[in-house]
Motif scaffolding. Structure first.
Motif, PDB file in Angstrom:
ATOM      1  N   GLN A 162      28.202  15.632 -45.291  1.00 15.85           N
ATOM      2  CA  GLN A 162      28.495  14.986 -46.568  1.00 15.85           C
ATOM      3  C   GLN A 162      29.992  14.977 -46.793  1.00 15.85           C
ATOM      4  O   GLN A 162      30.739  15.687 -46.133  1.00 15.85           O
ATOM      5  CB  GLN A 162      27.796  15.706 -47.726  1.00 15.85           C
ATOM      6  N   SER A 163      30.416  14.177 -47.747  1.00 15.73           N
ATOM      7  CA  SER A 163      31.842  14.086 -48.042  1.00 15.73           C
ATOM      8  C   SER A 163      32.028  13.812 -49.525  1.00 15.73           C
ATOM      9  O   SER A 163      31.312  13.000 -50.116  1.00 15.73           O
ATOM     10  CB  SER A 163      32.480  12.963 -47.218  1.00 15.73           C
ATOM     11  N   GLY A 164      32.975  14.527 -50.135  1.00 25.24           N
ATOM     12  CA  GLY A 164      33.277  14.345 -51.545  1.00 25.24           C
ATOM     13  C   GLY A 164      34.770  14.240 -51.741  1.00 25.24           C
ATOM     14  O   GLY A 164      35.536  14.217 -50.771  1.00 25.24           O
ATOM     15  N   PRO A 165      35.220  14.191 -53.006  1.00 23.13           N
ATOM     16  CA  PRO A 165      36.651  14.050 -53.277  1.00 23.13           C
ATOM     17  C   PRO A 165      37.506  15.172 -52.695  1.00 23.13           C
ATOM     18  O   PRO A 165      38.627  14.937 -52.247  1.00 23.13           O
ATOM     19  CB  PRO A 165      36.707  14.047 -54.813  1.00 23.13           C
ATOM     20  N   ARG A 166      36.981  16.421 -52.704  1.00 20.79           N
ATOM     21  CA  ARG A 166      37.780  17.554 -52.234  1.00 20.79           C
ATOM     22  C   ARG A 166      37.069  18.370 -51.158  1.00 20.79           C
ATOM     23  O   ARG A 166      37.537  19.456 -50.808  1.00 20.79           O
ATOM     24  CB  ARG A 166      38.151  18.465 -53.405  1.00 20.79           C
ATOM     25  N   HIS A 167      35.942  17.883 -50.678  1.00 18.04           N
ATOM     26  CA  HIS A 167      35.243  18.643 -49.645  1.00 18.04           C
ATOM     27  C   HIS A 167      34.496  17.713 -48.695  1.00 18.04           C
ATOM     28  O   HIS A 167      34.194  16.563 -49.040  1.00 18.04           O
ATOM     29  CB  HIS A 167      34.251  19.630 -50.268  1.00 18.04           C
ATOM     30  N   ARG A 168      34.243  18.248 -47.512  1.00 14.84           N
ATOM     31  CA  ARG A 168      33.377  17.549 -46.575  1.00 14.84           C
ATOM     32  C   ARG A 168      32.658  18.571 -45.716  1.00 14.84           C
ATOM     33  O   ARG A 168      33.139  19.690 -45.500  1.00 14.84           O
ATOM     34  CB  ARG A 168      34.153  16.575 -45.702  1.00 14.84           C
ATOM     35  N   VAL A 169      31.480  18.198 -45.219  1.00 15.25           N
ATOM     36  CA  VAL A 169      30.671  19.047 -44.346  1.00 15.25           C
ATOM     37  C   VAL A 169      30.507  18.330 -43.017  1.00 15.25           C
ATOM     38  O   VAL A 169      30.069  17.177 -42.972  1.00 15.25           O
ATOM     39  CB  VAL A 169      29.290  19.350 -44.962  1.00 15.25           C
ATOM     40  N   ARG A 170      30.893  19.023 -41.936  1.00 16.13           N
ATOM     41  CA  ARG A 170      30.737  18.488 -40.586  1.00 16.13           C
ATOM     42  C   ARG A 170      29.731  19.342 -39.829  1.00 16.13           C
ATOM     43  O   ARG A 170      29.633  20.559 -40.035  1.00 16.13           O
ATOM     44  CB  ARG A 170      32.074  18.494 -39.854  1.00 16.13           C
ATOM     45  N   VAL A 171      28.993  18.714 -38.937  1.00 16.47           N
ATOM     46  CA  VAL A 171      27.989  19.409 -38.124  1.00 16.47           C
ATOM     47  C   VAL A 171      28.420  19.360 -36.667  1.00 16.47           C
ATOM     48  O   VAL A 171      28.733  18.282 -36.140  1.00 16.47           O
ATOM     49  CB  VAL A 171      26.595  18.774 -38.305  1.00 16.47           C
ATOM     50  N   LEU A 172      28.440  20.532 -36.027  1.00 17.03           N
ATOM     51  CA  LEU A 172      28.875  20.640 -34.645  1.00 17.03           C
ATOM     52  C   LEU A 172      27.826  21.386 -33.821  1.00 17.03           C
ATOM     53  O   LEU A 172      26.944  22.061 -34.360  1.00 17.03           O
ATOM     54  CB  LEU A 172      30.204  21.405 -34.556  1.00 17.03           C
ATOM     55  N   THR A 173      27.959  21.294 -32.499  1.00 18.82           N
ATOM     56  CA  THR A 173      27.118  22.061 -31.577  1.00 18.82           C
ATOM     57  C   THR A 173      28.009  22.937 -30.723  1.00 18.82           C
ATOM     58  O   THR A 173      29.030  22.474 -30.188  1.00 18.82           O
ATOM     59  CB  THR A 173      26.286  21.132 -30.666  1.00 18.82           C
ATOM     60  N   ASN A 174      27.657  24.207 -30.602  1.00 14.42           N
ATOM     61  CA  ASN A 174      28.415  25.137 -29.752  1.00 14.42           C
ATOM     62  C   ASN A 174      28.137  24.842 -28.283  1.00 14.42           C
ATOM     63  O   ASN A 174      27.022  25.027 -27.805  1.00 14.42           O
ATOM     64  CB  ASN A 174      28.016  26.582 -30.082  1.00 14.42           C
ATOM     65  N   LEU A 175      29.166  24.406 -27.576  1.00 16.29           N
ATOM     66  CA  LEU A 175      29.053  24.166 -26.138  1.00 16.29           C
ATOM     67  C   LEU A 175      29.803  25.236 -25.344  1.00 16.29           C
ATOM     68  O   LEU A 175      29.919  25.141 -24.119  1.00 16.29           O
ATOM     69  CB  LEU A 175      29.571  22.769 -25.784  1.00 16.29           C
ATOM     70  N   ARG A 176      30.325  26.250 -26.048  1.00 18.01           N
ATOM     71  CA  ARG A 176      30.961  27.381 -25.382  1.00 18.01           C
ATOM     72  C   ARG A 176      29.884  28.421 -25.065  1.00 18.01           C
ATOM     73  O   ARG A 176      28.688  28.120 -25.046  1.00 18.01           O
ATOM     74  CB  ARG A 176      32.059  27.963 -26.289  1.00 18.01           C
ATOM     75  N   LYS A 177      30.285  29.647 -24.821  1.00 16.24           N
ATOM     76  CA  LYS A 177      29.312  30.689 -24.502  1.00 16.24           C
ATOM     77  C   LYS A 177      28.343  30.871 -25.663  1.00 16.24           C
ATOM     78  O   LYS A 177      28.755  30.970 -26.820  1.00 16.24           O
ATOM     79  CB  LYS A 177      30.037  32.009 -24.217  1.00 16.24           C
TER      80      LYS A 177
END
Length: 322
Positions: A70-85
């Motif tokens: 999601q994204s707002g005026p002062r914040h955003r949420v990003r989703v990632l996947t751990n490809l490290r250990k």
């Protein structure tokens, strides 16, 4: 960024005049805890922090949930996947390296931030221009019973952390300048057994650079119980304790620090049923510091006078651990 700030005895008591609040990236690693993770995320988005806020939800080798973005005026949420250990350390590092903000904060997926946490903590960090790392005290939620754990100090030195894990400095309260974390302190160590004690190691490395600024208010709520990943995993705990002794030889040079470390190993081996190893480490703990309680608790468990599960439950109910 800060106007009229000078070093003070208790930076947590200073409310600086800030011309521009630094941006913050919150690294939220998660693994098969969709419900608690959403509560953790919501506690971040409810913060009253006036600066820009980015949340990086990092899924540990599991399918990510894009609906969280999601994204707002002062914040955003990003989703990632751990490809490290695989594990908490690799998960955290994935988020740290993807972060785009001035500051990086940690939050585990079964914990929550209490109202005002981020503003209070950033204010304390900004009040110390040379500081790199900040923590807060915690509130422990053990099966619905709440206990506060305070440190009784506004600054934490390296020697303090050699002598004690200082559990009230929980990783869900960590806040650090990203540049200092990547270039000076270093990323989370992925070589620790199953990422056990990665937070203590990070505190030790950070405090070796500069004293840690601590807001001694319970501004994070930490969930303890059987759902904790390392609950009862004594073999992993012992392996991590041996790793710390090998990598921080200064522990063995301090009477209180070595007594605690040896006592922890004694209890861990007693919980595993390895009575000879438990007795040996308990003896070393007593010789280092005869007041170290873990050594005597280990002997009680080895003698089957009490069960380790009973001791741990009693301590956890009071907001304490071994």
């Amino acid at each position: 960024m800060v106007l009229g700030i000078s070093a003070v005895d208790d930076p947590a008591q200073v409310q600086p005049q800030v011309s521009e609040w630094p941006s913050v990236s919150v690294v939220l690693p998660t693994y098969q805890r969709p419900g608690p993770m959403r509560e953790a995320l919501a506690s971040v988005l409810r913060q009253d922090y006036p600066g820009e806020l980015e949340v990086l939800v990092v899924f540990d080798h599991t399918a990510p949930d894009p609906s969280l973005e999601q994204s707002g005026p002062r914040h955003r949420v990003r989703v990632l996947t751990n490809l490290r250990k695989q594990g908490l350390a690799g998960n955290r590092n994935t988020g740290i390296l993807a972060a785009t903000s001035d500051l990086v904060a940690f939050l585990d997926d079964d914990d929550t931030w209490l109202p005002g946490k981020l503003t209070r903590q950033v204010s304390a960090l900004l009040a110390e221009p040379t500081a790199q790392f900040a923590t807060t005290a915690m509130q422990v939620d053990y099966q619905g019973t709440l206990n506060e754990r305070l440190a009784g100090t506004a600054r934490v030195q390296h020697r303090d952390l050699l002598r004690s894990r200082m559990a009230m400095l929980h990783s869900s309260s960590f806040l650090v300048w990203r540049r200092a974390l990547v270039d000076e302190i270093g990323l989370v160590d992925e070589s620790l057994p199953k990422s056990m004690a990665e937070d203590w190691d990070l505190l030790l490395r950070a405090s070796r650079q500069r004293p840690i600024v601590h807001v001694d208010e319970p501004l994070v709520r930490i969930t303890w119980g059987s759902s904790s990943y390392f609950s009862g995993q004594w073999e992993v705990r012992n392996a991590a304790q041996h790793w710390l002794l090998e990598n921080y030889p200064a522990i063995t040079e301090d009477r209180l620090a070595s007594g605690r470390a040896y006592g922890s190993l004694a209890f861990g081996y007693a919980a595993q049923g390895e009575r000879r190893a438990a007795a040996s480490w308990a003896g070393r703990a007593i010789r280092a510091n005869w007041r170290e309680p873990r050594s005597y608790l280990a002997l009680l468990v080895s003698a089957r006078i009490v069960r380790w599960q009973w001791l741990v439950r009693r301590l956890n109910a009071r907001g304490r651990g071994l």
